[in-house]
Each structure stands twice: as C-alpha cells, then as structure tokens.
Design an enzyme around this catalytic site. Structure first.
Site, PDB file in Angstrom:
ATOM      1  N   ALA A 122       0.730  -1.217  -0.069  1.00 27.14           N
ATOM      2  CA  ALA A 122      -0.130   0.019   0.042  1.00 27.14           C
ATOM      3  C   ALA A 122       0.877   1.188   0.079  1.00 27.14           C
ATOM      4  O   ALA A 122       2.068   1.139   0.411  1.00 27.14           O
ATOM      5  CB  ALA A 122      -0.844  -0.015   1.217  1.00 27.14           C
ATOM      6  N   GLY A 165       0.515  -5.012   0.703  1.00 28.54           N
ATOM      7  CA  GLY A 165      -0.359  -5.341  -0.236  1.00 28.54           C
ATOM      8  C   GLY A 165      -0.120  -5.821  -1.346  1.00 28.54           C
ATOM      9  O   GLY A 165      -1.048  -6.439  -2.314  1.00 28.54           O
ATOM     10  N   GLU A 204      -0.418  -9.402  -1.081  1.00 30.50           N
ATOM     11  CA  GLU A 204      -2.135  -9.834  -0.738  1.00 30.50           C
ATOM     12  C   GLU A 204      -2.887  -9.690  -1.995  1.00 30.50           C
ATOM     13  O   GLU A 204      -3.541 -10.218  -2.499  1.00 30.50           O
ATOM     14  CB  GLU A 204      -2.716  -8.794   0.158  1.00 30.50           C
ATOM     15  N   GLU A 231       4.285  -5.514   7.382  1.00 34.46           N
ATOM     16  CA  GLU A 231       3.565  -4.438   7.893  1.00 34.46           C
ATOM     17  C   GLU A 231       3.891  -4.240   9.316  1.00 34.46           C
ATOM     18  O   GLU A 231       3.792  -3.010   9.676  1.00 34.46           O
ATOM     19  CB  GLU A 231       2.126  -4.778   7.836  1.00 34.46           C
TER      20      GLU A 231
END
Ligand code: T1G
Length: 710
Positions: free
Chosen positions: A63, A106, A109, A129
């Site tokens: 992200a 992300g 993910e 993270e």
C-alpha cells in the site's frame, strides 16, 4: 484502466501492467485500475487468461504508506482494498500474478488474490507491515495460512521478514519459478491454465486444519514476539489475526483482520514506525546538496587502525564488495584485528546469515598490512586510530602526503573537531567525519560530519556510500560530540545524577530498559568501557565550567580500574559469561560519595528516571537543531534509532517529545531547572518557542522544508 494500470492483449492472454514508480505502491488509482482491467478481461470473449505484472524494478511493494497519515487524520476514508481483491479472485478466467522485485504487504495480498503466482529467482515476498506497527489489512492474514500453512503465515505476518522465491515455492505461496523473461514465462503459464478451473485462495482450507497443532504454533510465536519484539503491539496483533483465520470463515476472518488493522493503524507505535521508515530516507536529502551533485566513485578503500572500530569499518567495505586495506602500527595489533574480523564472520556463518564461501570472498577483500603501501590507489581512507587529536593529526598529515589528489580522507572520530583534523592536511575540502558506531559492522548509523571546508561532492559521495554500506547516513555539523554523543553526554549525566540522588543502579537501567532502550545507560557504559568517557573527560577538563555539578562516581570507578565488562567490574560486577549483578561495593561507594558531596538522597520513581534522562536528550536535541548541527528533528531521531538503541516504536527522542506534548516536556524541564539549576536544565530556546506556539518538532521540520522549497 488508467495511466497507472495498463491493459494489453497478447493473443488470448490479457496483460495488466502496473506502472506506478518507484515501487508500484497501491496508491489511489492503482487498485481501481487493476479492478477495472480485471473486469475488462472478464468481459472480453477473446481473453481466456490474465497476467498481472509490475513495470520497472518490482511487482507491487505494498500500500502507499504515505496515505496512512491521511487516513488517521481523517482526510481519506479507510483502506478499502478487500473488495478489489475479491474481484480478482472471482474473475471467471485464471489470473496469474508475475512477481519480480518485492511483492510486499498489499503487493503479496494482491498476488494471493490471484489464482496463481509466478516469481523470478531473485524475487522476494513478504508481509512487513509489523515493521510499520500495523498488520496486513487486505486479507493477507487470511489467505497466507491457506497457501503456506499456519506456522509459515504466523512467522511472516508477526515478524515481517521477506521470503526468497525458492522458499516461497516450497511453502506453497508461489506456484512456479520463472527463469528468463518473466512476462513470456507468465504468458506461457497462463496459456497452460486457460480454460481450467481457477483455484480461489479463500476457498483453500486444507492447510488450516489441526487446531491443536495450531495452538502450539500461536503460543510459540507469542513467546518469540515477547522476547524479540519487546514492547511492540503489532506482532501480537498479527498473530491474533492469523489465529482468526483458523477459527472463522474467510469473510468473518477478514472482518476481524480489518478491526485489528484499524486499531494498529491509529496507534502511536504505528505513527512512530512510519516516521522511522520515511525518516531513514529523508535524512539522505540535504537541502544545499542537489540530488544531481556529482559523486566520487569508491572502488578501493583503506583503513588506518585495526582495532574494534577499524576492523568493523573494514568489514563494512568488504561486505559491500569493496577491496579494503587495513593498516596497523604493530604486527600483534594487526593480528588481533584480523582475528576479530575472522571471528565475526565465522559467527555469521554459524548463524546461517551467509555461507562459508561468502565469508571467504569477504575475507579476501581485506588486506592487512603494516605499511601505507597501496594507499595511493585508495578512493577513500578512513582513519580509525585512538581518540586523541595529536595522533589523528599526525595520521592525517601522513595520509595526505600519500593519498591520490581526489582521495577522500575520513575520520571515525566520535567527538573531536573535524576542522582541526582537516587543518593537518593540504586538502580540507576532501576531509569529512565518518563516525561509525560500535560494533561498526552491525550498527546501521553512520554520522557524517561536515567540516567548514568539506566539499558538496564529498558530502554527496558520503551519503551515497552510506547506502552502499547499508548504513543510515545522517549529516551532522561540527561540534563536540556532533549529534549523538553530544546528546548522550546529557543522558548519561542525568543517569549518574539519579544514582547519586538515591536511585539504585539497576533501577535506573531497568526504567530505561522498560521504556524500550536496548540497554540501560549504566550497563551501556560498562559495555563501551568506562575508561573511554574518563579519557574524554580528561581531554576536555579545561573546558568544564567551574561550579557546575558533575557526576562523581564514574571517575572513582575508573580510578579503581573498574572499567566495566572488560575488567569484570564497573557499575555492575560480571561473571565469566559477562552476566551483570548489582555490586554492594558500588552501592556503598555511591552512598558515601553522595553523603560527602551533601547530595540529598530520596526515593526516585521510574517515571522521573525516564523524564530526567529522555528529556535531557530532547533539550540538548533542541539546541542542536537550533544551531543547525542537525538539519531536522527527524535526523536526530534517526541517529538515536540507528546508533543508540532507542526503540523505533517510539520514533526517536524528538518524535517522542511530540507524542508526550512539547508543552508537557517543557513543564517538566522547567521543574528540573528549579531543582537542579539552569546550567543543567535551562530549557532550550527552540523548545520554549515550540511549546509557546503550540507547535511540534515535526512542524519545525515541515516549516523548514517549506522555507527551503520556497
Ligand atoms: N509506499 C510509499 N512509498 C514507498 C513505499 C510504500 N509502500 N515503499 C517505498 N517507498 C518509497 C520510498 O520512500 C522511497 O521514496 C522510494 O519509494 C524508494 O524506496 C494493505 C497496509 C520496496 C524494498 O512496507 O521495503 O501494504 O525517498 O529507497 O531500497 O496490508 O522501499 O525516493 O522519495 O526504500 O530499493 C507494506 C516498504 C506497506 C514496503 C524498496 N510494504 N518499502 O527498497 O528503495 S503497508 C512495505 C520497502 C501495506 C497492506 C498494508 C522498500 C523496498 P524516496 P527505497 P529500495
């Protein structure tokens, strides 16, 4: 699609390319672009399979971390990646994720929402993270155990370390390693799976079973997190989220993950760790040194001195693949130095950090000798001799005569005047401080000390060299102790005052250890050697202001040859394994000394111990900032996170002051000033100005950046 996400066709295979330099972060527009491209592929009757790939140097690296501040400050709605990932997973045609570089956070993910994952040999995947004080927030803790099993998922989510592609293949995260061109390989794979049922990760639960075994996995992980991530909340939160995957259906598991993610995102720890992430990169930006400043190429190095520091410095160059000469004055010292280097490498091989072959390569890059032979070819010479001005000037005069005209001459001095050292040479514009921190081959901080005459090219070269040596390079102005040691002097002074005023040695260290410091100040003195500070105090005795209270006990310990761990006695007494114990003799010495000095002894709380020592850092840091010795408050924070064991999840002393509230810090400092006098505790003018204007150190940096940009 949009300018960040392109959709093209290669025959029956649709190719979605993410192009958001520098790391293809999932910035606004990227998730939407991917979802739109997936929908387009799903609707296109000629497309039978899809490949998703990153342009540039990497797949999606996560992200966009810069967005988090906007979310926590309410300027942007919460992270909403989950729905877009479900559209990937529910695509009626197989979606193949083609990974190079780093599929982190992300990025992984997104990849796990795909039906297949391919990777080049050099790729890495991970859920880092927790290093930002958060947890995966887009299904990572729910899909990863389904692909890799519970134990691997807990390890990756709770500790955040990257996994190489071969290991990811073994774990079941990656389906195939692609040698050669990734896109061609991915398109070929897509053709193979076209028309076949596409496995949805969220429906794969075969690896989630064995709840009894899982319980042991979670318990072990929690124990390890308690030990190795002391004080941090995110690792435990990540374990909870993965545990939810083993107990709840996928959708509810994702809801639980989202709740936990949100709690973490709004935590002070996360803000501090994100501050640290960007801070490491901000400090490389020097306002008056343009990004395109030419740099010297550093192909060969030389180090004068093979002691603890010189040996560690030489290892840094060898680790970066740069051949390095190490010169000592006597054979026995040289042999000792090389033996230490060898032992350090052997320990790393034993711990599996790298192979024996790598160790041999690095050892071969280090050339021990007793003469200056070969120094004339060096691009940089680092002086790492005894911390005395006379000797340093002698060495600089010698190497100045030998070094080639554009060779950089760097001193590893920890406190001495870099301009005076430069005055011993004919090339002050090529002289700079490269202050490494012990152990130099481990500690990431490199304090780069700018002399009056140091050229911009030498500074730019030093910042680039720091990155090559895997160091965090922080530029400091030239003053006694630069940034780190000037501040640590105040911190150590207060620790010793507290001991004289009634706090037990182990209580002072314990309070700061519980605050999150890697080690208490007194134990740190014993580790570094109390004689180091003793020698510096003697060197600078003539500068001491008469009538100002000074710590009394450390000198007495040194006079009794209690130098710390290396003599088995210092503030503590040490057993054969260097395990410390409080020493009643020291307690008695402290009481006697305090009594003779008329110092009132009292019970002192852990809170006061933390405030007296940490606010002493903040107060001196504010002075350093005002004098321009440090460019920004974040530079001071990076010095403390990377050189002094300050807990990253507190962001650094200046960031911590902002979280406490500058006004509150000032109020306590004013109380200390009343009690202990202005010589020790007069509030730094900048601190007072920030408090009076309800500003923060962060706003000081922002204002400075705005002014520089103006
Ligand atoms: N967001 C925004 N900017 C980023 C970024 C990111 N994720 N990663 C890097 N940058 C910037 C960085 O600040 C620098 O900017 C430039 O890119 C080059 O970075 C939903 C919520 C990928 C291994 O934690 O580990 O996904 O200084 O110098 O050495 O569950 O960057 O040039 O202006 O570091 O080659 C998870 C963090 C996010 C990865 C590349 N992802 N990045 O290293 O380059 S949270 C991460 C890295 C998340 C999801 C959750 C490294 C790298 P500037 P660099 P590098």
């Amino acid at each position: 699609m949009n300018e960040l996400v392109k959709f093209t066709r290669q025959g029956e295979v649709g190719v979605i390319t993410i192009d958001n330099p520098p790391v293809n972060a999932l910035s606004p527009g990227v998730p939407e672009g991917i979802a739109a491209a997936i929908d387009a592929a799903a609707a296109d009757p000629d497309i039978r399979a899809v490949v998703v790939i990153g342009a540039g140097r990497t797949f999606i690296a996560g992200a966009d971390i810069r967005e988090f501040g906007k979310i926590t400050s309410g300027h942007r709605p919460r992270l909403t990646l989950l729905p877009q990932l479900l559209r990937i997973e529910d695509c009626p045609k197989p979606v193949v994720m083609a990974i190079h570089g780093t599929a982190f956070g992300g990025g992984l993910e997104v990849a796990m929402a795909g039906h297949y994952r391919l990777a080049v040999p050099s790729a890495q995947v991970g859920q880092p993270e927790v290093k930002l004080g958060i947890i995966p927030g887009a299904g990572g803790t729910q899909r990863l155990p389904r692909l890799a099993g519970v134990a691997k998922a807990v390890e990756m989510c709770a500790f955040g370390e990257p996994v190489k592609s071969q290991d990811a293949l073994t774990a079941g995260i990656v389906d195939r390693i692609i040698e050669g061109d990734l896109l061609s390989g991915a398109i070929g794979f897509a053709r193979e799976v076209a028309g076949k049922p596409a496995p949805k990760t969220r429906e794969r639960s075969e690896k989630l079973t064995d709840s009894s075994g899982n319980a042991a996995v979670f318990a072990t992980a929690r124990e390890q997190a308690r030990k190795t991530r002391r004080g941090q909340t995110a690792p435990m939160a990540a374990i909870d989220a993965v545990e939810a995957a083993t107990k709840l259906p996928f959708d509810q598991g994702c809801e639980r993950e989202a709740e936990i993610f949100r709690e973490c995102l709004f935590s002070t720890q996360s803000k501090a760790l994100i501050h640290a992430f960007f801070g490491e990169r901000t400090v490389a930006k020097i306002p008056d040194i343009p990004k395109d400043t030419p740099t010297y190429e550093i192909r060969r190095a030389a180090v004068v001195g093979a002691g603890t520091m010189g040996g560690g410095i030489a290892m840094n160059y060898a680790n970066a693949g740069i051949p390095v000469i190490v010169k000592e004055a006597a054979q026995d010292a040289l042999d000792r130095g090389m033996a230490t280097i060898r032992k350090n490498y052997e320990n790393s091989v034993k711990k599996g950090r790298f192979s024996q072959a790598v160790m041999d390569q690095r050892m071969a890059l280090i050339k021990p000798q007793l003469t200056y032979d070969g120094f004339e070819q060096a691009d940089i010479i680092v002086e790492a001799v005894f911390e005395g001005m006379a000797l340093k000037k002698q060495v600089f005069a010698e190497i100045d005569k030998i070094a080639k005209p554009d060779c950089i001459l760097a001193s590893n001095t920890s406190t001495l005047d870099i301009d005076e050292i430069a005055s011993a040479t004919t090339r002050p514009h090529l002289v700079i401080g490269h202050h490494f921190f012990s152990p130099a081959n481990v500690m990431r901080l490199l304090e780069i000390v700018r002399g009056k005459a140091t050229s911009k090219q030498v500074i730019a070269t030093s910042m680039a060299l720091a990155k090559k040596l895997n160091k965090v390079g922080v530029l400091a102005g030239n003053c006694r102790g630069f940034i780190g040691n000037r501040m640590i002097h105040c911190y150590g002074r207060e620790a010793q005052f507290l001991v004289e005023e009634g706090a037990a040695v182990e209580a002072v260290d314990g309070a700061l250890y519980d605050f999150g410091m890697a080690m208490g100040p007194l134990a740190m003195g014993d580790l570094a050697g109390l004689d180091v500070g003793w020698r510096i105090r003697k060197e600078f005795k003539h500068l001491e202001k008469p009538g100002v209270r000074r710590p009394l006990v450390a000198d007495l310990l040194c006079e009794a040859s209690r130098f710390g761990q290396k003599t088995g006695k210092g503030w503590y007494i040490y057993d054969a394994d260097r395990k410390p114990s409080p020493d009643p003799e020291v307690a008695a010495l402290i009481e006697k000394t305090a009594r003779e000095a008329g110092i009132e002894r009292r019970n002192i709380t852990a809170q006061e111990i933390v405030e007296r020592t940490i606010y002493a850092l903040v107060n001196e840091g504010a002075r350093i900032l005002e004098e321009g010795i440090a460019l920004r408050s974040v530079d001071i924070d990076m010095v403390y996170l990377n050189g002094y064991g300050f807990p990253a999840w507190r962001g650094g002393p200046m960031f911590y002051a902002d979280t406490v509230g500058v006004k509150n810090v000032l109020a306590r400092i004013q109380e200390f000033e009343k009690r202990h006098g202005p010589d020790l505790w007069a509030p730094a003018p900048l601190l007072k100005r920030l408090a009076d204007s309800a500003k923060t150190f962060a706003s000081f940096d922002q204002d400075k950046e705005t002014a520089a940009g103006a």
